[in-house]
Scaffold this motif. Structure first.
Motif, PDB file in Angstrom:
ATOM      1  N   THR A  19       7.931  -6.014  -0.093  1.00 46.46           N
ATOM      2  CA  THR A  19       8.007  -4.770   1.784  1.00 46.46           C
ATOM      3  C   THR A  19       6.813  -4.974   1.915  1.00 46.46           C
ATOM      4  OG1 THR A  19       7.561  -3.125  -0.256  1.00 46.46           O
ATOM      5  CG2 THR A  19       9.795  -4.404   0.561  1.00 46.46           C
ATOM      6  N   SER A  20       6.728  -4.413   2.724  1.00 47.00           N
ATOM      7  CA  SER A  20       4.696  -3.449   3.030  1.00 47.00           C
ATOM      8  C   SER A  20       4.747  -2.881   2.021  1.00 47.00           C
ATOM      9  CB  SER A  20       5.049  -3.149   4.742  1.00 47.00           C
ATOM     10  OG  SER A  20       6.463  -2.042   4.461  1.00 47.00           O
ATOM     11  N   ASP A  21       5.484  -2.067   1.753  1.00 46.30           N
ATOM     12  CA  ASP A  21       4.758  -1.343   0.331  1.00 46.30           C
ATOM     13  C   ASP A  21       4.136  -1.726  -0.310  1.00 46.30           C
ATOM     14  OD1 ASP A  21       5.394   1.254   2.157  1.00 46.30           O
ATOM     15  OD2 ASP A  21       7.362   1.391   0.839  1.00 46.30           O
ATOM     16  N   VAL A  24       0.650  -2.768   0.868  1.00 49.06           N
ATOM     17  CA  VAL A  24      -0.543  -1.394   0.776  1.00 49.06           C
ATOM     18  C   VAL A  24      -0.441  -1.206  -0.664  1.00 49.06           C
ATOM     19  CG1 VAL A  24      -0.512   1.040   0.823  1.00 49.06           C
ATOM     20  CG2 VAL A  24       1.342  -0.397   2.825  1.00 49.06           C
ATOM     21  N   SER A  30      -3.663   1.713   4.327  1.00 47.15           N
ATOM     22  CA  SER A  30      -2.283   1.891   5.086  1.00 47.15           C
ATOM     23  C   SER A  30      -1.501   0.841   4.954  1.00 47.15           C
ATOM     24  CB  SER A  30      -3.205   3.327   6.138  1.00 47.15           C
ATOM     25  OG  SER A  30      -3.544   1.611   7.403  1.00 47.15           O
ATOM     26  N   ARG A  31      -0.326   2.162   5.848  1.00 49.21           N
ATOM     27  CA  ARG A  31       0.763   0.993   6.476  1.00 49.21           C
ATOM     28  C   ARG A  31       0.567   0.682   7.738  1.00 49.21           C
ATOM     29  NH1 ARG A  31       4.069   4.253   4.346  1.00 49.21           N
ATOM     30  NH2 ARG A  31       5.044   3.370   2.852  1.00 49.21           N
ATOM     31  N   THR A  32       0.057   1.590   8.106  1.00 49.17           N
ATOM     32  CA  THR A  32       0.468   1.453   9.731  1.00 49.17           C
ATOM     33  C   THR A  32      -1.122   0.178   9.743  1.00 49.17           C
ATOM     34  OG1 THR A  32       0.165   3.518  10.312  1.00 49.17           O
ATOM     35  CG2 THR A  32      -1.153   2.170  11.690  1.00 49.17           C
ATOM     36  N   ILE A  34      -1.592  -2.919   7.758  1.00 49.63           N
ATOM     37  CA  ILE A  34      -0.701  -3.467   7.260  1.00 49.63           C
ATOM     38  C   ILE A  34      -0.014  -4.140   8.387  1.00 49.63           C
ATOM     39  CG2 ILE A  34       0.818  -4.599   5.366  1.00 49.63           C
ATOM     40  CD1 ILE A  34      -1.725  -4.586   4.508  1.00 49.63           C
ATOM     41  N   SER A  35       0.391  -3.418   9.070  1.00 48.25           N
ATOM     42  CA  SER A  35       1.658  -3.892  10.006  1.00 48.25           C
ATOM     43  C   SER A  35       1.259  -4.296  10.904  1.00 48.25           C
ATOM     44  CB  SER A  35       2.106  -2.306  10.208  1.00 48.25           C
ATOM     45  OG  SER A  35       3.504  -2.782  11.335  1.00 48.25           O
TER      46      SER A  35
END
Length: 353
Positions: A19-21, A24, A30-32, A34-35
Motif C-alpha cells: 500500500t501507499s502506507d 511512506v 509523506s503520503r501526499t 508519495i501519491s
C-alpha cells in the motif's frame, strides 16, 4: 535457549498487498508526496521522483483502483444499459461492438446491464437501480420513445446519460435517416428514374396515428423520400399495405405491385426485408434489377443473397463509438445533460440503382 529476534527492515512478505502506507514508511516521505509522485503530479526533485518510482516498481506497488475511484469519484467505466424492445437480451451487434471499441480506445471499461420487456415494469419501481451503477456515464439502448417512468429513473441516476438510436428532445444520438432517404432518392433520380416508389410492409401508414410509437426512422425515411421526389416535380408511388405477418403475403403484395401497367421503375425500401421482396418479385417477373427496376435499401448489409444492392449503410458501429466519446467528454467537463448528436450514413450505390 535464547532466540535472537531477526528484524529485516524494508522487507515485505510475498503475497501481501503493498500500500501507499508501506511506501511512506519505507521511504520516509509523506503520503501526499508519495501519491503525487506516483500520479505524476507535484514539484519534487527528479532524484526523489525516481527513487519513489523505482521503489514502487521493486515492491510491486499498484494504486488501488477502488480507492482511487472513490477519491476522485471517477471509475473510468461506462454502462451500456440494454432495455431495447428489439434484440431482446443483447444489444444490437454493431452497437455493442462500437461501445466496446470506443471504450477500449480511451482505456475505459464497459459494463453491460440487460432488462427484457417482461422486466420493464419492475425496473420502473426500482428507483435506486441505475443510481447504484459504479460507472461514470450511462449509454441507454432503448430504441423507442421511452416510457415516462423509465425516463424519470434515468434522469435521476446522477451521471451523464446518452440515449442510443432514438429521437428525443435532448441527450440522444441517432443516424441521419432523413438525409439518407433524400440521398438514396436523388441517386435514383440521377439515373433517370421517374416512377419512384417507397416500400414498407412492416408499418401502418393507412390508419391516422398508425406510425405513433414507431421507431423514429419510419417517418424520417418516408418523409425524406417523399420530399426528394416532390422537389423533382414527380409523384411518389407507394407499397405500404400495413403490417404483414407472413413472408408469402408480402411477396404477393410485391408481385401485384410490379404487375401494374405503370409499375415503378425504382423503389426505395425501408429495410433489407423489403428490398429482398422487390428483388425476388422483379426476378420472377423477368425484370432486371438495376436496369428495369432500381432498388435501394436501408441496411447494414449492402447485399442480398450475395448480390450487391444500393444501400444506405446504417452506422450502428460509428454511432456507438461517437456516443462513447461524447459521453466521456461530458464526464470530463462535468456536463450532466448532453446535446443531441446526428451521425451520417455511408453509401454503397453500385449494383441496383
Amino acid at each position: 535457549m535464547a532466540v535472537a529476534a531477526c528484524i529485516v527492515p524494508n522487507a515485505f512478505i510475498i503475497g501481501m498487498m503493498v500500500t501507499s502506507d508501506d511506501l511512506v514508511n519505507d521511504l520516509g516521505l509523506s503520503r501526499t508526496a508519495i501519491s503525487q509522485i506516483i500520479n505524476g503530479k507535484g514539484r519534487y526533485p527528479e532524484s526523489t521522483r525516481q527513487r519513489v518510482l523505482a521503489r514502487a516498481r521493486e515492491l510491486g506497488y499498484t494504486p488501488h483502483a477502488g480507492a482511487r475511484a472513490a477519491r476522485l469519484k471517477r471509475f473510468e467505466t461506462l454502462t451500456l444499459f440494454n432495455a431495447a424492445p428489439f434484440w431482446q437480451g443483447i444489444p444490437h451487434p454493431g452497437l455493442y461492438e462500437g461501445c466496446m471499441l470506443g471504450c477500449a480506445e480511451i482505456g475505459y471499461r464497459l459494463l453491460l446491464e440487460t432488462v427484457t420487456a417482461d422486466g420493464m415494469p419492475g425496473l420502473a419501481q426500482r428507483s435506486n437501480l441505475l443510481g447504484q451503477r459504479n460507472c461514470d456515464g450511462l449509454l441507454m439502448n432503448y430504441h423507442l420513445p421511452p416510457p415516462t417512468d423509465l425516463r424519470r429513473l434515468v434522469d435521476a441516476c446522477g451521471v451523464p446519460v446518452l440515449w442510443l438510436n432514438v429521437q428525443l428532445d435532448e441527450a440522444c444520438i441517432h443516424p441521419d435517416d432523413h438525409r439518407a432517404a433524400q440521398d438514396l432518392t436523388r441517386a435514383l433520380l440521377a439515373r433517370g428514374r421517374k416512377r419512384i416508389a417507397y416500400v414498407d410492409t412492416s408499418h401502418d401508414y393507412r390508419t391516422p396515428g398508425g406510425l405513433d410509437g414507431a421507431h423514429y426512422s419510419v417517418a424520417a425515411r418516408w418523409n425524406g423520400v417523399r420530399e426528394a421526389v416532390a422537389a423533382a416535380g414527380l409523384e411518389l408511388r407507394q407499397l405500404t399495405p400495413g403490417p404483414m405477418s407472413s413472408f408469402e403475403a408480402r411477396m404477393d403484395a410485391a408481385r401485384a405491385f410490379l404487375a401494374m401497367p405503370d409499375r415503378p421503375d425504382a423503389v426505395v425500401c425501408y429495410n433489407e426485408l423489403d428490398a429482398q421482396l422487390m428483388l425476388l418479385a422483379a426476378t420472377e417477373a423477368g425484370l432486371r434489377p438495376g436496369s428495369d427496376l432500381g432498388i435501394a435499401q436501408f441496411s447494414e448489409n449492402p447485399s442480398i443473397m450475395k448480390r450487391p444492392v444500393a444501400t444506405a449503410v446504417i452506422p450502428f458501429r460509428d454511432l456507438a463509438i461517437t456516443a462513447v466519446r461524447s459521453l466521456v467528454e461530458a464526464v470530463n467537463t462535468g456536463i450532466k445533460r448532453l446535446p443531441n448528436r446526428i451521425v451520417p450514413f455511408t453509401y454503397t450505390l453500385e449494383g441496383t440503382l
